[in-house]
Design an enzyme around this catalytic site. Sequence first.
Site, mmCIF file in Angstrom:
data_model
loop_
_atom_site.group_PDB
_atom_site.id
_atom_site.type_symbol
_atom_site.label_atom_id
_atom_site.label_comp_id
_atom_site.label_asym_id
_atom_site.label_seq_id
_atom_site.Cartn_x
_atom_site.Cartn_y
_atom_site.Cartn_z
ATOM 1 N N THR A 47 20.605 -44.669 20.241
ATOM 2 C CA THR A 47 20.445 -44.796 21.689
ATOM 3 C C THR A 47 20.628 -46.245 22.129
ATOM 4 O O THR A 47 21.268 -46.512 23.154
ATOM 5 C CB THR A 47 19.075 -44.252 22.131
ATOM 6 O OG1 THR A 47 18.972 -42.885 21.717
ATOM 7 C CG2 THR A 47 18.905 -44.325 23.637
ATOM 8 N N CYS A 48 20.104 -47.168 21.368
ATOM 9 C CA CYS A 48 20.229 -48.593 21.714
ATOM 10 C C CYS A 48 21.698 -49.021 21.704
ATOM 11 O O CYS A 48 22.165 -49.716 22.610
ATOM 12 C CB CYS A 48 19.435 -49.445 20.739
ATOM 13 S SG CYS A 48 17.691 -48.990 20.618
ATOM 14 N N HIS A 49 22.409 -48.595 20.673
ATOM 15 C CA HIS A 49 23.790 -49.025 20.462
ATOM 16 C C HIS A 49 24.786 -48.316 21.382
ATOM 17 O O HIS A 49 25.752 -48.924 21.829
ATOM 18 C CB HIS A 49 24.170 -48.780 18.995
ATOM 19 C CG HIS A 49 25.507 -49.321 18.608
ATOM 20 N ND1 HIS A 49 25.797 -50.660 18.601
ATOM 21 C CD2 HIS A 49 26.639 -48.685 18.218
ATOM 22 C CE1 HIS A 49 27.055 -50.845 18.216
ATOM 23 N NE2 HIS A 49 27.581 -49.660 17.984
#
Length: 164
Positions: A47-49
Amino acid sequence: MIQPGEAVPSVPVKHVSASGASDVDSAALLGEGRVVFFTVPGAFTPTCHKNHLPGFIDNAAAIKAKGVDRIVCGAVNDYHVVTAWAEASNALGKIDFLSDGNGELARAMGLEKDLSKAGMGDRFVRSALLLRDGKVEAVYVEDAPGVTTSGAASILTALEASQG
């Protein structure tokens, strides 16, 4: 959890930028001008990436056009991993990164989350903060998986509302 009006805590962190990595104090890095500081549970995590960081990269110019001096992404990862992530994402020059390798800033801000069940230990919660001269103006913390209130689109809306 850190609240509007409170100062950014002073702890040692690593600043990762286009010019490399350096030891800095968190209050100094986040304390000058208007700063968007968004925090992620982990570099390269799905999700962050794929969802959180790209929005800030794509909207960096628009965010800065709203009077923001610096966009900083914080992660509880060592600075080697944060540097590799910043380079792989082509974010350097648009966004600065803060490596909180031991999670000291996450704890000091009350923005830590225990992800031990996933084998990740204590990390930042997914959040975004608007800072002015080292003081918190607003805090947006995600209360469910995904990127909504702490994403670039929401921060742009908040910046527009604060200008009006």
